[in-house]
Design a protein around this motif. Structure first.
Motif, mmCIF file in Angstrom:
data_model
loop_
_atom_site.group_PDB
_atom_site.id
_atom_site.type_symbol
_atom_site.label_atom_id
_atom_site.label_comp_id
_atom_site.label_asym_id
_atom_site.label_seq_id
_atom_site.Cartn_x
_atom_site.Cartn_y
_atom_site.Cartn_z
ATOM 1 N N LEU A 1 -37.737 17.580 49.577
ATOM 2 C CA LEU A 1 -37.511 17.825 51.010
ATOM 3 C C LEU A 1 -36.336 17.009 51.531
ATOM 4 C CD1 LEU A 1 -41.166 17.968 52.364
ATOM 5 C CD2 LEU A 1 -39.532 19.852 52.210
ATOM 6 N N GLN A 2 -36.251 15.763 51.110
ATOM 7 C CA GLN A 2 -35.132 14.926 51.533
ATOM 8 C C GLN A 2 -33.810 15.528 51.063
ATOM 9 O OE1 GLN A 2 -36.323 11.143 49.887
ATOM 10 N NE2 GLN A 2 -37.131 10.416 51.850
ATOM 11 N N GLY A 3 -33.803 16.027 49.840
ATOM 12 C CA GLY A 3 -32.595 16.673 49.317
ATOM 13 C C GLY A 3 -32.210 17.880 50.144
ATOM 14 N N ARG A 4 -33.163 18.672 50.541
ATOM 15 C CA ARG A 4 -32.883 19.850 51.366
ATOM 16 C C ARG A 4 -32.373 19.446 52.750
ATOM 17 N NH1 ARG A 4 -37.843 24.043 50.052
ATOM 18 N NH2 ARG A 4 -37.337 24.309 47.834
ATOM 19 N N ILE A 5 -32.988 18.431 53.324
ATOM 20 C CA ILE A 5 -32.559 17.952 54.641
ATOM 21 C C ILE A 5 -31.117 17.452 54.578
ATOM 22 C CG2 ILE A 5 -32.917 16.126 56.362
ATOM 23 C CD1 ILE A 5 -35.969 16.453 55.780
ATOM 24 N N ILE A 6 -30.791 16.705 53.541
ATOM 25 C CA ILE A 6 -29.434 16.190 53.376
ATOM 26 C C ILE A 6 -28.462 17.347 53.203
ATOM 27 C CG2 ILE A 6 -27.925 14.912 51.797
ATOM 28 C CD1 ILE A 6 -30.316 12.965 51.395
ATOM 29 N N ALA A 7 -28.851 18.356 52.430
ATOM 30 C CA ALA A 7 -27.975 19.519 52.227
ATOM 31 C C ALA A 7 -27.745 20.249 53.540
ATOM 32 C CB ALA A 7 -28.575 20.447 51.183
ATOM 33 N N ILE A 8 -28.785 20.406 54.343
ATOM 34 C CA ILE A 8 -28.657 21.080 55.645
ATOM 35 C C ILE A 8 -27.757 20.259 56.559
ATOM 36 C CG2 ILE A 8 -29.899 21.743 57.743
ATOM 37 C CD1 ILE A 8 -32.281 22.483 55.882
ATOM 38 N N ARG A 9 -27.983 18.959 56.598
ATOM 39 C CA ARG A 9 -27.163 18.076 57.445
ATOM 40 C C ARG A 9 -25.698 18.126 57.013
ATOM 41 N NH1 ARG A 9 -27.634 11.992 56.605
ATOM 42 N NH2 ARG A 9 -26.316 12.733 54.944
ATOM 43 N N LEU B 1 -22.604 19.336 59.273
ATOM 44 C CA LEU B 1 -21.437 18.467 59.501
ATOM 45 C C LEU B 1 -20.152 19.176 59.071
ATOM 46 C CD1 LEU B 1 -22.781 14.970 58.384
ATOM 47 C CD2 LEU B 1 -22.253 15.723 60.713
ATOM 48 N N ALA B 2 -20.223 19.884 57.950
ATOM 49 C CA ALA B 2 -19.046 20.612 57.472
ATOM 50 C C ALA B 2 -18.653 21.698 58.463
ATOM 51 C CB ALA B 2 -19.322 21.203 56.096
ATOM 52 N N GLU B 3 -19.645 22.407 59.043
ATOM 53 C CA GLU B 3 -19.353 23.440 60.039
ATOM 54 C C GLU B 3 -18.728 22.836 61.293
ATOM 55 O OE1 GLU B 3 -22.365 26.361 60.977
ATOM 56 O OE2 GLU B 3 -23.117 26.265 58.913
ATOM 57 N N ARG B 4 -19.262 21.703 61.736
ATOM 58 C CA ARG B 4 -18.695 21.026 62.920
ATOM 59 C C ARG B 4 -17.250 20.603 62.649
ATOM 60 N NH1 ARG B 4 -23.596 16.985 64.346
ATOM 61 N NH2 ARG B 4 -25.103 18.588 64.902
ATOM 62 N N GLU B 5 -17.015 20.078 61.469
ATOM 63 C CA GLU B 5 -15.679 19.636 61.108
ATOM 64 C C GLU B 5 -14.716 20.817 61.068
ATOM 65 O OE1 GLU B 5 -13.031 16.732 60.526
ATOM 66 O OE2 GLU B 5 -15.159 16.410 60.831
ATOM 67 N N LYS B 6 -15.220 21.967 60.571
ATOM 68 C CA LYS B 6 -14.399 23.186 60.534
ATOM 69 C C LYS B 6 -14.019 23.600 61.939
ATOM 70 C CE LYS B 6 -15.323 26.299 56.692
ATOM 71 N NZ LYS B 6 -16.110 27.479 56.331
ATOM 72 N N LYS B 7 -14.992 23.563 62.838
ATOM 73 C CA LYS B 7 -14.750 23.995 64.230
ATOM 74 C C LYS B 7 -13.734 23.077 64.902
ATOM 75 C CE LYS B 7 -19.144 26.294 65.054
ATOM 76 N NZ LYS B 7 -20.387 26.298 65.812
ATOM 77 N N ARG B 8 -13.841 21.768 64.604
ATOM 78 C CA ARG B 8 -12.891 20.813 65.200
ATOM 79 C C ARG B 8 -11.483 21.040 64.681
ATOM 80 N NH1 ARG B 8 -16.196 15.243 64.505
ATOM 81 N NH2 ARG B 8 -17.906 15.827 65.836
#
Length: 108
Positions: free
Chosen positions: A87-95, A99-106
């Motif tokens: 679960l922690q691995g999945r949460i980290i992957a989602i996060r 973050l990558a999507e936010r960085e793309k938008k910026r």
């Protein structure tokens, strides 16, 4: 084994003699009487009343049961730890994905 038991019972009931029983079993009278003594001792022991309740467990049996319980507890703990880790691995992957999507938008 069954034939010995039947023959001993027949001698005890008086239907055949010890000599006949020994001949039937192919042993000496002395050996037959040893069989009969063992039978009587086993029967007496089986019919002797013991302590009330369940028989006490031997130290070895008790230790085995403790180890089995500990093994089961550890297996459950390992299963839970693996599930949490996944679960922690999945949460980290989602996060990381967010973050990558936010960085793309910026940058985009």
């Amino acid at each position: 084994m069954k034939q010995r038991l039947v023959t001993i019972c027949e001698v005890q009931a008086g239907t055949i003699s010890a000599t006949e029983a020994a001949e039937r079993l192919g042993v000496s009278r002395k050996t037959f009487y040893e069989y009969m003594d063992a039978f009587v001792k086993a029967a007496a022991e089986a019919l002797t009343p013991g302590d009330p309740g369940r028989p006490k467990l031997s130290d070895e049996t008790r230790k085995i049961r403790q180890l089995e319980a500990e093994k089961k507890r550890l297996e459950n703990e390992l299963y839970e730890t693996k599930a949490i880790s996944e679960l922690q691995g999945r949460i980290i992957a989602i996060r990381d994905s967010q973050l990558a999507e936010r960085e793309k938008k910026r940058n985009g």
